[in-house]
Design an enzyme around this catalytic site. Structure first.
Site, mmCIF file in Angstrom:
data_model
loop_
_atom_site.group_PDB
_atom_site.id
_atom_site.type_symbol
_atom_site.label_atom_id
_atom_site.label_comp_id
_atom_site.label_asym_id
_atom_site.label_seq_id
_atom_site.Cartn_x
_atom_site.Cartn_y
_atom_site.Cartn_z
ATOM 1 N N GLU A 68 -7.220 10.834 5.667
ATOM 2 C CA GLU A 68 -7.139 12.043 5.865
ATOM 3 C C GLU A 68 -8.682 12.415 6.641
ATOM 4 O OE1 GLU A 68 -6.295 12.412 0.937
ATOM 5 O OE2 GLU A 68 -7.836 11.527 1.357
ATOM 6 N N THR A 121 1.250 -1.021 -0.116
ATOM 7 C CA THR A 121 0.402 0.367 -0.087
ATOM 8 C C THR A 121 0.877 1.258 -0.111
ATOM 9 O OG1 THR A 121 -1.752 1.643 1.023
ATOM 10 C CG2 THR A 121 -0.382 0.126 2.445
#
Lengths: 404, 404
Positions: free
Chosen positions: A276, A195
């Site tokens: 985020e 990732t």
């Protein structure tokens, strides 16, 4: 604004890794006024291992790295990474950009093209203006120097709010071995094989046939156990570069594996802490599952559920939504054997609300920055832990109001 | 505040369905000052078909309905639905509540318990105060009357911002047949065999062996093609009740199947239009996939991607995120054959941005309330369409600030 979950001590005081030289530059690929390209040159005896996204639409640099990996047992190598543009879904132009960059790095660093590994991270589907990078290579190669991981970590950031680094020093056969790495990632985080971007350097000596499976094992327990938003990047890359300069072979050494896992886990947690819009760092442990794979599946279903994530953002001990996520996961579960804890607070026991459950106690626990959710399925011995963050209005702002 | 995507004409002018009597009441299960229970009594020759959530943690009423379905070919029947409490994850107490409600309905309506189908929708994991319902049954049975679908649609609402109804009248063998239905659903919408609650009534005559597979087919093309937030409910239920009062057998009749599909699709779209926080109604069509199942998988991956949904909320034609979602879907895809359209605007063609692409044109299209995304994978003949909505701050508010 730096994430409220950022490590308290800031970027760690990472030592240089023998055999690794780094440089960064402001190339203006997309961002201006900040470094956006990093270059690493690795010593002649370096072994490279890597794991990559399994996305069917992976980027041109990922495809190029995968083709090159394992092509040579060890040798000099170089890494070039740019932020701001992912060079993904850019057709043959994307491959042309990778070739142009590799040719320029080869010339500037005196490393064969087959040993140059690139990555690009940022907007998908826009042509990479690679001349902005190649025109800076002479300048970058002239400034290559030991150390510099902090600057490198900053150069590869996109929507990250802080640079991410971690290191460990471990003794193998009486010789201290250094493992130090950097990572970037904040959104589009749902690991599938690997990732985001992460580069880990060590001065240990280890052959490709030992390092590649070691990375696979360690990655499965670290980066593959995090998710921010269930969206898998087209650019996911984790590479480990072993320069061998410390002169000690670590193949099969348990202490080395543990130290490497610690570095990757530290970096993986830092990615989640910079998720985020995140305001909560959440660990989800599933135990007593049919097997480890099922436990991982159930834990990810909980971690990716928008309703679970918004409840955590709202500091609501809404364990009904945990039940829902278990139910939809596809993992084996028996409603009447499920127990759920928020930290030490037992909220549900064997299929129903716990007799001792006190909503005020659970609600108080949910006010913590770090939340642990523990689910016991009561049907087997499999277990897994994944880490995620909450889902807040800020995630929507970041992703609806700006193109990232 | 009613969803901005609500049907312009409001609730349709649904005609009564012969053989169906309805009543609603304010029982105060959780909500006050509004009806929260609906009761339907169905004529002696009624056939009942149903599809239900496949959640491993499904609710007590769902388990009871599944056990009863198909138990009798046809006969009198009744449906009781409450909102505010899902009676899910409530252990043996949940089963006791279902039994108590069925016994009370049986007594009040003179219908065998084996033909009484209940549903509960609302908060998961709290004990259902079923006495508030059973104490109102005498009053409800006394007010049973033809018509009343508007009130019934309101009684089963939870976070819905408007009641949902649809109907069609179709001629079979010269006889007009009515199909009318209601639905509720707004969040926790990700169909898996069925989704949310929907009850559809018809005066057509049709046996269980024909009606059940017909419902399965039609459901697969309607409710199973919508998603709001990828979270699958523990209470999903769709039932079709055919009273037979019109005296015309519709087994195998194509016009009836089309009309039934039209009613279910209308209701399914209304659920998406009332998606929590939705400001855009989005159709996602995937064509040229390996097969229909793969097309459905890719379309759902796009529909459930938080990054795609937030881009739509931000009116950003961010097709790079569509590429990402295709890549992570698990469906077969070849990056260099993918084409993407927003409405009539061709944005990407065979693996890269279209030569004619004009960002301003695409951005203007994204300002519409209704957005169509069309993906051609270029590798086969499979196709599928799913419907979803965007992901906005309001979704976070609804789900982080209140327990639903």
């Amino acid at each position: 604004m730096t994430s409220p979950l950022a490590p308290k001590g800031g970027f760690p005081n990472v030592p240089p890794v023998a055999g690794v030289e780094l440089a960064t530059v402001e190339a203006g690929v997309r961002y201006s006024g900040r470094p956006d390209v990093m270059l690493a040159r690795l010593a002649p005896g370096t072994t490279m291992a890597g794991v990559f996204t399994r996305s069917a639409t992976r980027s041109a640099p990922v495809l190029d790295c995968q083709a090159k990996l394992g092509g040579a047992a060890s040798g000099p190598a170089a890494i070039l990474v740019n932020s701001g543009n992912a060079n993904a879904f850019t057709g043959s132009a994307g491959e042309g950009s990778v070739e142009a960059i590799c040719a320029a790095v080869a010339a500037a660093c005196d490393v064969p093209e087959a040993r140059i590994f690139t990555a690009s991270t940022g907007v998908i589907g826009e042509r990479l203006p690679h001349d902005r990078i190649t025109s800076k290579l002479a300048q970058m190669s002239a400034t290559l120097a030991p150390g510099g991981l902090f600057d490198a970590a900053r150069a590869i950031m996109t929507t990250d709010t802080y640079p991410k680094g971690a290191f460990r020093v471990v003794e193998v056969g009486g010789v201290p071995v250094t493992i130090a790495g950097i990572a970037k990632g904040s959104g589009m985080i749902a690991p599938d094989m690997a990732t985001m971007l992460s580069y880990v350097f060590t001065d240990a000596q280890i052959g490709f046939d030992a390092l590649q499976p070691l990375l696979g094992r360690v990655n499965a327990r670290t980066f593959n156990c995090i998710t921010v938003d269930s969206d898998t990047s087209t650019s996911d890359t984790v590479m480990v570069c072993a320069t061998g300069v410390a002169g000690v072979n670590v193949a099969g050494d348990e202490a080395f594996e543990q130290a490497l896992e610690a570095v990757l886990l530290d970096l993986a947690h830092q990615v989640v802490r910079d998720g985020e819009g995140a305001t909560k760092f959440v660990g989800i442990t599933v135990r007593e599952a049919a097997d480890d794979a099922d436990a991982h599946k159930v834990a990810l279903a909980i971690a990716n559920s928008p309703l679970v994530k918004t409840a955590i953002a709202g500091e609501d001990p809404n364990w009904g939504r945990i039940v829902m996520a278990i139910g939809k996961s596809g993992g084996a579960a028996d409603r009447d054997r499920v127990s759920i804890r928020f930290g030490d607070v037992l909220v549900a026991e064997r299929g129903w609300v716990s007799a001792d459950y006190d909503e005020a106690t659970a609600a108080a626990y949910m006010k913590n920055d770090e939340i642990d959710i523990i689910v016991d399925l009561g049907i087997g011995t499999g277990s897994a832990t994944v880490w995620t963050c909450d889902l807040t209005k800020r995630y929507i702002e970041i992703n609806a109001d700006y193109r990232s």
